[in-house]
Write an enzyme that holds these catalytic residues in place. Sequence first.
Site, PDB file in Angstrom:
ATOM      1  CD  GLU A  58      -2.154   2.041   2.051  1.00 39.10           C
ATOM      2  OE1 GLU A  58      -1.960   3.211   1.642  1.00 39.10           O
ATOM      3  OE2 GLU A  58      -2.382   1.734   3.226  1.00 39.10           O
ATOM      4  CB  CYS A  64      -1.523   6.886   1.974  1.00 41.94           C
ATOM      5  SG  CYS A  64      -2.590   5.725   2.847  1.00 41.94           S
TER       6      CYS A  64
END
Length: 485
Positions: free
Chosen positions: A253, A287
């Site tokens: 990720e 993020c």
Amino acid sequence: MNQYQKFNQNYINGNWVDGTENKTVEMQNPYNNEVLAQVSIASLDQINEAFDGAKNAQTNWGKDAALRQEVMENAVDYFKENKEDILEILTLESGSTAVKANLEFDLTIGLMEEASTMVNKVGKFEEKSSIIPGKMNENYRLPKGVISSISPFNFPLYLSMRTIAPALALGNAVVHKADIQCGLVSGSLIAKAFEEGGVPPGVFQSLLTTPDVTGDIMFNHRAISRVSFTGSTPVGRRIGQVAGEQLKDVSLELGGNAPFCVLSDADIDKAVDAAIFGKYLHQGQICMMTNRFIVHEDVYDEFVDKFVARSKDVKYGDPRDSDVVVGPLINEKQIEKSLDNIQKAKKAGYDILLEGEQIGNILTPTVIGNVDNNSELAQTEMFSPIALISKASSNDDLIAKANHTEYGLSSSIFSRDEEKAREYALNLTFGMTHINDQPVNDEPTAMFGGMNQSGIGRFGSPYIIEEFTEGKWISVQKQAREFPF
């Protein structure tokens, strides 16, 4: 003193031990630079010891579903019983505000409880008849083996547990390296919870060390079956390269450049409400955070005026104050990067609608308008409370601008027309799109993951089960088979 400041050691093979690298690191409060703990970091020999111990411990752990269930449930109870100290260490070590710390704690509990339901997902799950007479086919899911877990500083507890909890529940052993800046809350705390929960020695290993010591060993140690990493795209590329050479599986990720798309028919007041949360939660150090606001020209001025007005009212300061929304960035380097981005915006001639101020390690909200979506600035992950706003000439132009990025993690779109928004959402090349909401979302049973340069693999139940287990086919020939020769 918070109880977790005392757990400034590595947890290797069931023992709390100092690192033997002959190097110490200070863990600091990012708000006031107070030293919370001093850690002797783990050496390469200790890292090898941890992986070897995990390999030896995994087999019995993978076979004992009852023990796994007990440990997982005990660990959840431990978290709930120590909630206040956990919230405090999140604030002290990562600069989490009250809202963010509580959100992270609740997400972690939800994740762990969902992981507990996976314990019995290992073993035989399907029988099918065969095209060969007298044969029965059985399909199994077996533990993957040893999972190498590497987590970041921003949501340190949750993004660590997102790998650790399902991996352990599914019968794997885990060797975990937290970001040393938040090693107490995302390493030692987790080790203590599972130790108290009764995890056998070696099944969970917590390493407090640094990349200059680890090198590539967290990606290519012989014991590793899968690498699970959350962090930057450049590091993710390196992991993919190193692990790929040994055909090791990876779950990555990585970075994001989330667009917040405001269509011409959007409810601007509701969009601004969502925009404030999706930009300033945890100082923008997420993020999935909104990196670019892309607004239809028909509603651009209204959105900008209302967003700037709200941004001016966002309270900043000591994250221990429950009313504070924007606390400190994680370190001085992040402050310097953010100030440099503001200077780049000025040099490019963009509209400085609200200029942030540095106060210690805090950067107050900054809003920059009429940003060129093709610019280096718009293609850079801010990871700070800097809002970039671009204008689109049409809804189609807006979606095209949103897709103009190498990343593809999360995105959002605002429109009064749900069906039209869904059609546009399907055309956004992001792993996740949220209609009439901001892009910072995660749930234990949602399919979480990115496209393009934002990662590989999917978290969330049941999707993570395939990531952290190995498929196996067993056939049973119940009647003698006739062979042609």
